[in-house]
Write an enzyme that holds these catalytic residues in place. Structure first.
Site, mmCIF file in Angstrom:
data_model
loop_
_atom_site.group_PDB
_atom_site.id
_atom_site.type_symbol
_atom_site.label_atom_id
_atom_site.label_comp_id
_atom_site.label_asym_id
_atom_site.label_seq_id
_atom_site.Cartn_x
_atom_site.Cartn_y
_atom_site.Cartn_z
ATOM 1 N N LYS A 1 0.861 -1.169 0.000
ATOM 2 C CA LYS A 1 0.000 0.000 0.000
ATOM 3 C C LYS A 1 0.901 1.223 0.000
ATOM 4 O O LYS A 1 1.878 1.285 0.755
ATOM 5 C CB LYS A 1 -0.915 0.007 1.232
ATOM 6 C CG LYS A 1 -1.886 1.182 1.245
ATOM 7 C CD LYS A 1 -2.949 1.017 2.304
ATOM 8 C CE LYS A 1 -3.853 2.240 2.382
ATOM 9 N NZ LYS A 1 -4.518 2.548 1.094
ATOM 10 N N GLY B 1 6.315 4.925 1.386
ATOM 11 C CA GLY B 1 7.521 4.309 1.920
ATOM 12 C C GLY B 1 7.487 4.089 3.422
ATOM 13 O O GLY B 1 8.527 3.858 4.038
ATOM 14 N N ARG B 2 6.310 4.182 4.035
ATOM 15 C CA ARG B 2 6.121 3.999 5.476
ATOM 16 C C ARG B 2 6.789 5.103 6.304
ATOM 17 O O ARG B 2 6.967 4.954 7.511
ATOM 18 C CB ARG B 2 6.633 2.624 5.939
ATOM 19 C CG ARG B 2 5.985 1.429 5.259
ATOM 20 C CD ARG B 2 4.468 1.417 5.459
ATOM 21 N NE ARG B 2 3.872 0.150 5.072
ATOM 22 C CZ ARG B 2 3.393 -0.112 3.858
ATOM 23 N NH1 ARG B 2 3.485 0.808 2.903
ATOM 24 N NH2 ARG B 2 2.837 -1.277 3.591
ATOM 25 N N LEU B 3 7.146 6.215 5.676
ATOM 26 C CA LEU B 3 7.670 7.366 6.422
ATOM 27 C C LEU B 3 6.491 8.241 6.846
ATOM 28 O O LEU B 3 6.326 9.384 6.418
ATOM 29 C CB LEU B 3 8.676 8.150 5.578
ATOM 30 C CG LEU B 3 9.971 7.421 5.257
ATOM 31 C CD1 LEU B 3 10.860 8.285 4.368
ATOM 32 C CD2 LEU B 3 10.718 7.046 6.531
#
Length: 212
Positions: free
Chosen positions: A9, A190-192
């Site tokens: 995602k 990027g999950r940041l």
């Protein structure tokens, strides 16, 4: 069997910067909640309530938010339910709102108090008759029951007992979570992710960015 590690995602819908934040977390929640209400296809009022019993054993379940204002966040339940028991011995709770279409979640934590009887009566009187009867029929909530037919028979008996106005059960009412922390999470690529924590010191709320 699918490999869940392969699921991806992007979380690319929005971002959250410190300059976007309201000074008061309640106003920040109000703004996000208004956006959640405008989104179709999900239940914006749904909130996970986490509690812990006298041994510290956690428990979580999803309920519906029924009110929020400067006093706190309110939901209703049977006082003999598991959450009711937990809150009677350990009056602290954590709330989690998750709005997937917005790629956002909000955590609210704090002490818990019971809603005044007058407030609970007024809310109960606005509920549909079927929900009022169900509140009686499911007492004590979380207790074992032999089969569904027994529950439905009890419901029908109560419908006959209360042909007109249905009174609020004495063991049913509201809990108010009084926030001492809020956390706002916005998914990012990027999950940041963006995470901001509000903590209260007296009447002042302080904000800090958290690592994702």
């Amino acid at each position: 069997m699918s490999d869940l590690a392969e699921l991806r995602k992007t979380y690319a819908r929005s971002e959250l910067r410190r300059s976007d934040l309201h000074a008061e977390p309640l106003e920040q929640f109000r703004a996000w909640f208004a956006q959640a209400l405008s989104e179709a296809g999900h239940e914006p009022y749904a909130v996970t309530v986490a509690t812990a019993d006298e041994r510290g054993r956690p428990s979580a379940r999803t309920v519906l938010l029924r009110a929020f204002d400067s006093r706190g966040f309110v939901f209703y339940t049977n006082f003999f339910s598991r959450k009711g028991h937990d809150l009677s011995v350990n009056p602290q709770a954590s709330l989690l709102f998750y709005w997937p279409s917005l790629e956002r979640q909000v955590r609210v934590e704090g002490a818990v108090e019971r809603v005044r009887n007058e407030e609970a009566d007024a809310y109960f009187a606005r509920r549909p008759r079927e929900s009022q009867l169900a509140a009686h029929a499911s007492t004590p909530q979380s207790a074992p029951i032999a089969h569904r037919a027994a529950l439905e028979l009890r419901y029908q008996e109560l419908a006959g007992r209360f042909p007109g106005e249905v009174p609020r059960p004495e063991d049913w009412g509201g809990f108010r979570v009084i926030p001492d922390t809020y956390e706002f999470w916005q998914g990012r690529p990027g999950r940041l992710h963006d995470r901001f924590l509000y903590t209260r010191e007296g009447a002042i709320w302080h904000t800090s960015r958290l690592m994702p």
